[in-house]
Design a protein around this motif. Structure first.
Motif, PDB file in Angstrom:
ATOM      1  N   LEU A  62       0.815  -1.213   0.000  1.00 54.92           N
ATOM      2  CA  LEU A  62       0.000   0.000   0.000  1.00 54.92           C
ATOM      3  C   LEU A  62       0.850   1.265   0.000  1.00 54.92           C
ATOM      4  O   LEU A  62       1.786   1.401   0.791  1.00 54.92           O
ATOM      5  CB  LEU A  62      -0.922   0.023   1.223  1.00 54.92           C
ATOM      6  N   LYS A  63       0.493   2.191  -0.880  1.00 56.51           N
ATOM      7  CA  LYS A  63       1.154   3.486  -0.916  1.00 56.51           C
ATOM      8  C   LYS A  63       0.500   4.410   0.122  1.00 56.51           C
ATOM      9  O   LYS A  63      -0.721   4.438   0.249  1.00 56.51           O
ATOM     10  CB  LYS A  63       0.995   4.145  -2.287  1.00 56.51           C
ATOM     11  N   PRO A  64       1.291   5.172   0.849  1.00 64.23           N
ATOM     12  CA  PRO A  64       0.682   6.172   1.736  1.00 64.23           C
ATOM     13  C   PRO A  64       0.053   7.294   0.911  1.00 64.23           C
ATOM     14  O   PRO A  64       0.514   7.598  -0.194  1.00 64.23           O
ATOM     15  CB  PRO A  64       1.865   6.680   2.565  1.00 64.23           C
ATOM     16  N   ARG A  65      -0.997   7.884   1.423  1.00 61.71           N
ATOM     17  CA  ARG A  65      -1.650   9.001   0.725  1.00 61.71           C
ATOM     18  C   ARG A  65      -1.110  10.301   1.314  1.00 61.71           C
ATOM     19  O   ARG A  65      -1.350  10.600   2.490  1.00 61.71           O
ATOM     20  CB  ARG A  65      -3.168   8.908   0.892  1.00 61.71           C
ATOM     21  N   PRO A  66      -0.385  11.068   0.524  1.00 64.00           N
ATOM     22  CA  PRO A  66       0.245  12.278   1.065  1.00 64.00           C
ATOM     23  C   PRO A  66      -0.793  13.256   1.632  1.00 64.00           C
ATOM     24  O   PRO A  66      -1.878  13.431   1.069  1.00 64.00           O
ATOM     25  CB  PRO A  66       0.958  12.897  -0.153  1.00 64.00           C
ATOM     26  N   ASP A  67      -0.460  13.882   2.738  1.00 64.55           N
ATOM     27  CA  ASP A  67      -1.383  14.828   3.377  1.00 64.55           C
ATOM     28  C   ASP A  67      -1.717  16.001   2.470  1.00 64.55           C
ATOM     29  O   ASP A  67      -2.822  16.557   2.545  1.00 64.55           O
ATOM     30  CB  ASP A  67      -0.789  15.332   4.694  1.00 64.55           C
ATOM     31  N   PHE A  68      -0.768  16.399   1.626  1.00 65.80           N
ATOM     32  CA  PHE A  68      -0.987  17.563   0.770  1.00 65.80           C
ATOM     33  C   PHE A  68      -1.323  17.153  -0.668  1.00 65.80           C
ATOM     34  O   PHE A  68      -1.120  17.919  -1.608  1.00 65.80           O
ATOM     35  CB  PHE A  68       0.257  18.465   0.789  1.00 65.80           C
ATOM     36  N   ALA A  69      -1.877  15.964  -0.809  1.00 68.31           N
ATOM     37  CA  ALA A  69      -2.251  15.476  -2.145  1.00 68.31           C
ATOM     38  C   ALA A  69      -3.445  16.260  -2.685  1.00 68.31           C
ATOM     39  O   ALA A  69      -4.266  16.776  -1.928  1.00 68.31           O
ATOM     40  CB  ALA A  69      -2.601  13.997  -2.076  1.00 68.31           C
ATOM     41  N   HIS A  70      -3.537  16.351  -4.018  1.00 70.68           N
ATOM     42  CA  HIS A  70      -4.747  16.856  -4.662  1.00 70.68           C
ATOM     43  C   HIS A  70      -5.097  15.886  -5.785  1.00 70.68           C
ATOM     44  O   HIS A  70      -4.311  15.000  -6.140  1.00 70.68           O
ATOM     45  CB  HIS A  70      -4.558  18.297  -5.176  1.00 70.68           C
ATOM     46  N   LYS A  71      -6.276  16.040  -6.370  1.00 73.67           N
ATOM     47  CA  LYS A  71      -6.762  15.041  -7.327  1.00 73.67           C
ATOM     48  C   LYS A  71      -5.840  14.874  -8.530  1.00 73.67           C
ATOM     49  O   LYS A  71      -5.753  13.790  -9.112  1.00 73.67           O
ATOM     50  CB  LYS A  71      -8.177  15.377  -7.786  1.00 73.67           C
ATOM     51  N   GLY A  72      -5.131  15.934  -8.882  1.00 75.99           N
ATOM     52  CA  GLY A  72      -4.224  15.843 -10.019  1.00 75.99           C
ATOM     53  C   GLY A  72      -3.042  14.935  -9.764  1.00 75.99           C
ATOM     54  O   GLY A  72      -2.430  14.419 -10.700  1.00 75.99           O
ATOM     55  N   LEU A  73      -2.721  14.720  -8.493  1.00 79.39           N
ATOM     56  CA  LEU A  73      -1.602  13.853  -8.142  1.00 79.39           C
ATOM     57  C   LEU A  73      -2.026  12.404  -7.901  1.00 79.39           C
ATOM     58  O   LEU A  73      -1.185  11.525  -7.785  1.00 79.39           O
ATOM     59  CB  LEU A  73      -0.912  14.379  -6.878  1.00 79.39           C
ATOM     60  N   MET A  74      -3.322  12.179  -7.820  1.00 82.08           N
ATOM     61  CA  MET A  74      -3.830  10.855  -7.456  1.00 82.08           C
ATOM     62  C   MET A  74      -4.214  10.010  -8.668  1.00 82.08           C
ATOM     63  O   MET A  74      -4.744   8.910  -8.519  1.00 82.08           O
ATOM     64  CB  MET A  74      -5.029  10.981  -6.524  1.00 82.08           C
TER      65      MET A  74
END
Length: 505
Positions: free
Chosen positions: A237-249
């Motif tokens: 499992l990859k961690p989901r970055p706290d500062f992620a936005h939809k463009g990075l996901m």
């Protein structure tokens, strides 16, 4: 967990004996203690036990189990088959121990003929005739004995393998000459045959018993076949970055749903969105527009030039993954659009359902599939892809391994133990899922999950492993909530958040 071949299992035993070190007879005693413990947990000592022991080490195990049960006050009758007057060394030792202990009710060494015992509904049969080393079908007297056991109302516990079943390939076996066990107590690891649907009626409940064989050998020996366990997928499992936005996901494209099959597009899209992806676009005919907009408002809609079916390939620049096939239909214009779409794909691709059927109908196109593409056929779809009906599940798996290696693609052969066949010939069996998931739309959900994981940034192999495990785990969670009989595909999607949560805990 690794699944070793028969020869590797023999090497593992020998390595343990040499390097622990431990004498082979003591290792047999260790195995018998564990097997006896399981039997005693399930059946009390008022249960009459009939033990059928063969001349090899499986028979030695059975004789040791008989001795231990008898010493625990079980009424035990033992039948040792020594028709060639030759027992393995350890079987001979356990015969001597049993006779000297004088603890069983009756001991019969069969050298020619014998009177068949009365096997009642109260009797427990312990099958120790032949273990995992068998390499040809049973015939003659042993075949007749197996048929007699199978026709009886007795419960049957098989030691290591049901007698008559081979550890890997049963394609040419005689199925009527295999013991039908209610429980199989296999040692250290499952055998390959235990992963196949056509072998399940003979295995019953399978218990894998740890007898402390060499961990060094297990860790350092390559296995072509592996079962995927929870600890394996947790690490993926990859961690989901706290500062992620939809463009990075990640941005996924799903091409699905001719008119009248919008449900397939809905299920695949919802599953994709629930798998962590940032955005999902759906290419579908115009007449599916209202259904899609209402059912999946989070999705971006694109419309085909035709209002009823997929007819024209689209540009995949900007997408991180693509799925094609659920509910697509197989008309000729769709078929031409499909191969065009696959040729121009610039991102990882999942091919499922009608897309697989189209390729099977145009088998020359198989050679044009891009490397590392993911194909997710169920058994009949795979048989159509391969161009021949498989004679057994082992035969089908071998064909899938060969095709995956030849085309350098991933083939996820769906089933109770879904098998991911990789380009390097390694095979990973899934260990989650249940029979309630045998329902329309379940495969569309799997396609959506894997596509979402690909778009999220997982490599093809990891996306497949994680995807099939999550799919089965969500199905198991859903089955607990609604039961297997009432489970539908959308229940799997609803349970995906809980499946992720369990792995993330």
């Amino acid at each position: 967990m690794k699944i070793f071949t028969s020869s590797q299992i023999h090497e593992l035993d020998s390595f343990t004996i040499e390097h622990e070190p431990v004498q082979s007879i003591d290792l047999m005693e260790r195995a018998a203690k564990v097997m006896t413990h399981v039997i005693m947990e399930r059946w009390d000592n008022h249960t009459p036990v009939a033990v059928f022991a063969g001349p090899g080490n499986n028979g030695g195990d059975a004789l040791a189990v008989a001795r231990m049960l008898a010493k625990a006050d079980y009424p035990v009758d033992v039948y040792l088959f020594n028709i060639h007057n030759k027992l393995s060394d350890d079987c001979e030792i356990n015969k001597k121990r049993l006779v000297e202990a004088n603890c069983v009710r009756h001991f019969t060494e069969v050298t020619v003929n014998f009177d068949l015992p009365d096997l009642t509904a109260r009797t427990l049969v312990v099958d120790g005739l032949f273990g995992s080393g068998l390499n040809k079908p049973l015939t003659g007297g042993f075949a007749s004995l197996v048929k007699y056991i199978n026709q009886s109302p007795s419960k049957v516990v098989s030691l290591d393998m049901p007698s008559g079943m081979m550890a890997e390939d049963n394609t040419d076996n005689v199925w009527t000459n295999i013991v039908k066990a209610d429980m199989t107590l296999t040692l250290q690891q499952k055998k390959l045959a235990m992963m196949f649907a056509d072998c399940q009626p003979y295995l019953g409940e399978v218990r894998v018993l740890d007898i402390r064989l060499s961990q060094d050998y297990i860790d350092n020996t390559d296995a072509q076949f592996v079962t995927v366990e929870e600890n394996d997928v947790r690490r993926m499992l990859k961690p989901r970055p706290d500062f992620a936005h939809k463009g990075l996901m990640g941005y996924a494209l799903i091409i699905a749903g001719q008119y009248g099959m919008a449900g397939a597009a809905v299920l695949a899209t919802k599953a994709c969105l629930r798998s962590g992806v940032g955005k999902v676009a759906v290419l579908t005919p115009l007449l599916n527009n209202d259904i899609m907009q209402i059912s999946v408002p989070e999705a971006i809609l694109q419309h085909d030039a035709e209002d009823r079916y997929f007819s024209e390939a689209t540009d995949t620049e900007g997408y991180d993954a693509m799925a094609i096939g659920p509910g697509l239909g197989i008309r000729e214009q769709t078929s031409i659009a499909l191969i065009s779409q696959l040729r121009r794909a610039t991102c990882p691709v999942v091919v499922d359902a009608d897309a697989l059927n189209i390729i099977a109908n145009h088998r020359a196109w198989i050679q044009q599939l891009p490397h590392d593409i993911i194909l997710t056929p169920h058994p009949r779809e795979f048989d159509r892809l391969s161009g021949s009906i498989s004679n057994s599940d082992y035969d089908r798996l071998n064909k899938a391994i060969e095709l995956a290696a030849r085309l350098q693609v991933y083939i996820l052969l769906k089933g109770h133990y879904s098998a991911l066949c990789c380009p390097d010939r390694h095979v990973y069996f899934n260990t989650t899922g249940n029979s309630g998931m045998a329902t329309a739309g379940s495969g569309d959900v799997l396609t959506g999950i894997i596509t979402g994981l690909l778009a999220r940034g997982y490599a093809q192999r990891v996306a497949c492993l994680l995807g099939m495990y999550l799919h089965g785990l969500a199905g198991d969670i859903a089955a607990k909530a609604v039961g297997k009989e009432s489970l539908i595909a959308s229940d799997i999607i609803k349970s995906l958040p809980m499946a992720f949560h369990r792995l993330e805990e």
